[in-house]
Design a protein around this motif. Structure first.
Motif, mmCIF file in Angstrom:
data_model
loop_
_atom_site.group_PDB
_atom_site.id
_atom_site.type_symbol
_atom_site.label_atom_id
_atom_site.label_comp_id
_atom_site.label_asym_id
_atom_site.label_seq_id
_atom_site.Cartn_x
_atom_site.Cartn_y
_atom_site.Cartn_z
ATOM 1 N N ASP A 106 50.671 29.181 45.401
ATOM 2 C CA ASP A 106 52.011 28.816 45.878
ATOM 3 C C ASP A 106 52.069 28.762 47.398
ATOM 4 O O ASP A 106 52.679 27.863 47.988
ATOM 5 N N LEU A 107 51.433 29.725 48.054
ATOM 6 C CA LEU A 107 51.517 29.823 49.507
ATOM 7 C C LEU A 107 50.690 28.745 50.209
ATOM 8 O O LEU A 107 51.057 28.286 51.289
ATOM 9 N N THR A 108 49.568 28.367 49.623
ATOM 10 C CA THR A 108 48.681 27.401 50.277
ATOM 11 C C THR A 108 48.831 25.987 49.727
ATOM 12 O O THR A 108 48.375 25.035 50.360
ATOM 13 N N GLY A 109 49.447 25.840 48.537
ATOM 14 C CA GLY A 109 49.573 24.513 47.929
ATOM 15 C C GLY A 109 48.282 24.011 47.324
ATOM 16 O O GLY A 109 48.170 22.839 46.968
ATOM 17 N N ASN A 110 47.274 24.872 47.197
ATOM 18 C CA ASN A 110 45.980 24.492 46.633
ATOM 19 C C ASN A 110 46.023 24.710 45.118
ATOM 20 O O ASN A 110 46.200 25.826 44.648
ATOM 21 N N GLU A 111 45.842 23.647 44.327
ATOM 22 C CA GLU A 111 45.932 23.732 42.869
ATOM 23 C C GLU A 111 44.571 23.962 42.212
ATOM 24 O O GLU A 111 44.488 24.092 41.003
ATOM 25 N N ASN A 112 43.495 23.999 43.020
ATOM 26 C CA ASN A 112 42.159 24.221 42.464
ATOM 27 C C ASN A 112 41.973 25.721 42.213
ATOM 28 O O ASN A 112 41.765 26.505 43.144
ATOM 29 N N THR A 113 42.044 26.139 40.944
ATOM 30 C CA THR A 113 41.998 27.559 40.607
ATOM 31 C C THR A 113 40.669 28.195 40.998
ATOM 32 O O THR A 113 40.643 29.292 41.556
ATOM 33 N N ASP A 114 39.558 27.520 40.718
ATOM 34 C CA ASP A 114 38.249 28.099 41.036
ATOM 35 C C ASP A 114 38.071 28.291 42.536
ATOM 36 O O ASP A 114 37.550 29.321 42.990
ATOM 37 N N GLU A 115 38.517 27.300 43.309
ATOM 38 C CA GLU A 115 38.382 27.414 44.765
ATOM 39 C C GLU A 115 39.252 28.541 45.309
ATOM 40 O O GLU A 115 38.812 29.321 46.172
ATOM 41 N N CYS A 116 40.488 28.653 44.811
ATOM 42 C CA CYS A 116 41.388 29.722 45.269
ATOM 43 C C CYS A 116 40.825 31.086 44.902
ATOM 44 O O CYS A 116 40.881 32.029 45.701
ATOM 45 N N ARG A 117 40.274 31.200 43.699
ATOM 46 C CA ARG A 117 39.708 32.489 43.289
ATOM 47 C C ARG A 117 38.522 32.859 44.171
ATOM 48 O O ARG A 117 38.367 34.026 44.555
ATOM 49 N N SER A 118 37.697 31.867 44.519
ATOM 50 C CA SER A 118 36.547 32.136 45.375
ATOM 51 C C SER A 118 36.990 32.616 46.760
ATOM 52 O O SER A 118 36.398 33.544 47.329
ATOM 53 N N ILE A 119 38.051 31.992 47.296
ATOM 54 C CA ILE A 119 38.558 32.401 48.616
ATOM 55 C C ILE A 119 39.065 33.832 48.562
ATOM 56 O O ILE A 119 38.774 34.650 49.450
ATOM 57 N N LEU A 120 39.823 34.175 47.518
ATOM 58 C CA LEU A 120 40.358 35.538 47.403
ATOM 59 C C LEU A 120 39.229 36.556 47.228
ATOM 60 O O LEU A 120 39.293 37.668 47.773
ATOM 61 N N GLN A 121 38.203 36.220 46.482
ATOM 62 C CA GLN A 121 37.083 37.143 46.307
ATOM 63 C C GLN A 121 36.350 37.371 47.620
ATOM 64 O O GLN A 121 35.917 38.497 47.899
ATOM 65 N N ARG A 122 36.206 36.320 48.438
ATOM 66 C CA ARG A 122 35.550 36.490 49.735
ATOM 67 C C ARG A 122 36.345 37.400 50.647
ATOM 68 O O ARG A 122 35.779 38.062 51.521
#
Length: 459
Positions: free
Chosen positions: A32-48
């Motif tokens: 919601d905050l970034t507008g990025n709908e790619n779930t795998d990419e968002c999860r990878s960013i949060l894990q990093r």
């Protein structure tokens, strides 16, 4: 009064590649905050970023805006610019409180006309001096080193000067306050404190410290404040471009972007402030309700999808476990079959070897002597099945001949021992004799007529 702290941290990812319900909510909030709908990419960013949503969002926004990344940078050195805010929306409401100015008399008009040239020259020279000084001594407020410290120090000074009966201050940076307001779908009221403005003390004592204002703000929104004399407050001042002080800005999520929906400048009265905030919030509340409903549906959909994935993986695990057990059972049966076949082969080989050994022993067995021979002795052999065998042997024959005679009999056990009864003695004989065994019948001490028993040892 307790302060709102925006520096909460979150633990690492769950093991085995799965994420918890709390991490799923953070993933949705990050989208919601970034507008990025790619779930795998968002999860990878949060894990990093170790599931620290504030750092992950700020880092992503910095990359999108062409700023340096803050990933793997010590938190104490990070200068986090506020997320992008729509400062001037088309339907923004602006309200400025005008101070009542007394009408000047003719004498005052004359006095101002006489002093005007001197004031003009003085102010102009002062502006020029300040402009020149900027080249040699930059404004220290333009370098943000400790934004949280700036906010906390302002809160401390405010408490000392005006007391603690005021709205709950957000203890965090402007960026963190925007992030939390967007994540929680709440209104954010920003207050810029002008220390040197003459209306500031009156506004703080009579409006901000008013009980009704305090209750209204605490129950309806987040409240962030800073002094413009600090780097963090000055940076927000440059972003919002307030006309005068005291200054309030009401910010809320609209069209997936934080938007300033109302500006209030000047020493507004408590009831007037509540009324104006109420009207703007009522106009925007419908959008927030829709966003909350949409977010709730997204959370439910993600939760359902996660449950379905878990059910699928559990079913897949059970199928694999069943397949593994079937394969183990198949391998076990195959091993048993192979072992049984090997046993049959060995048994057949053993039987064949025994038959060959019987033939060899039968061929090598000496002929039975004449019973009248003085060196002949009669031996009676009793088999386990009850059969009695009789045969004469010479006293000089090896003791092994007696064993071989029993061995070639069809009723004899596959493995056996020979012994006398009274006294009980075992005959030192076996199917394959020892090479140096030269014991004779006479040497063992068998009587002229001896009863020998066969003991079955095949079991």
């Amino acid at each position: 009064m307790a302060e709102y702290n925006g520096n909460n941290q979150e633990g690492p990812d769950a093991p085995d590649g799965e994420i918890t319900t709390e991490q799923t909510e953070k993933l949705i909030q990050f989208q919601d905050l970034t507008g990025n709908e790619n779930t795998d990419e968002c999860r990878s960013i949060l894990q990093r970023h170790n599931w620290n949503i504030e750092t992950a969002v700020q880092d992503t926004l910095n990359v999108n805006e062409g700023r340096p990344t803050v990933f793997d940078t010590p938190r104490s050195r990070i200068e986090t610019p506020p997320p992008e805010v729509n400062t001037y929306s088309s339907d923004q409401r602006i309200y400025t409180v005008q101070r009542a100015q007394p009408r000047p008399s003719l004498l005052q008009w004359g006095y101002m006309a006489i002093l005007f040239p001197f004031r003009f020259v003085t102010f102009t020279l002062w502006d020029i001096v300040q402009w020149v000084l900027r080249f040699f001594r930059p404004d220290p407020r333009r370098t943000v080193t400790d934004p949280v410290g700036d906010v906390v120090s302002f809160i401390g000074r405010f408490n000392e000067q005006y007391g603690r009966d005021h709205p709950t201050f957000y203890q965090g940076t402007y960026s963190q306050a925007l992030t939390d307001a967007k994540r929680e779908l709440k209104f954010l009221l920003v207050y810029l404190h002008g220390d040197d403005h003459e209306d500031t003390p009156v506004f703080c004592r009579e409006t901000l410290c008013n009980n009704e204002v305090t209750e209204f703000i605490n129950t309806r929104m987040l409240f962030w404040a800073a002094s413009i004399n600090t780097p963090e407050g000055y940076r927000v001042s440059l972003a919002l471009r307030e006309p005068t002080y005291p200054f309030l800005a009401l910010i809320v999520l609209r069209e997936n972007k934080m938007t300033v929906v109302q500006r209030i400048a000047g020493a507004i009265q408590p009831q007037d402030l509540i009324d104006r905030l109420n009207r703007v919030m009522a106009d925007t509340e419908a959008y927030l309700v829709s966003m909350r409903h949409e977010r709730q549906q997204r959370v439910q959909a993600n939760t359902l999808r996660q449950q379905q994935d878990e059910a699928y993986h559990e079913s897949l695990r059970q199928d694999r476990e069943k397949e593994r057990r079937r394969q183990e059972e198949k391998d076990r049966k195959q091993r048993e079959l192979e072992e049984e076949l090997e046993k049959q082969i060995q048994e057949q080989r053993r039987i064949q070897e025994r038959e060959e050994l019987k033939l060899a022993k039968a061929a090598s067995l000496p002929a039975e002597p004449d019973p009248t021979n003085p060196d002949a002795i009669r031996v009676v052999v009793k088999l386990p099945c009850g059969t009695r065998l009789e045969r004469c042997f010479l006293k000089t024959d090896p003791l092994q001949v007696v064993y071989d005679f029993v061995f070639i009999q069809d009723d004899a056990p596959s493995e056996f021992r020979l012994h006398t009864n009274y006294p009980r003695r075992l005959l030192p004989c076996q199917a394959v004799p020892e090479p140096d065994d030269d014991t004779t019948i006479q040497g063992f001490g068998l009587a002229q007529k001896e009863m020998i028993y066969v003991q079955d040892t095949s079991d």
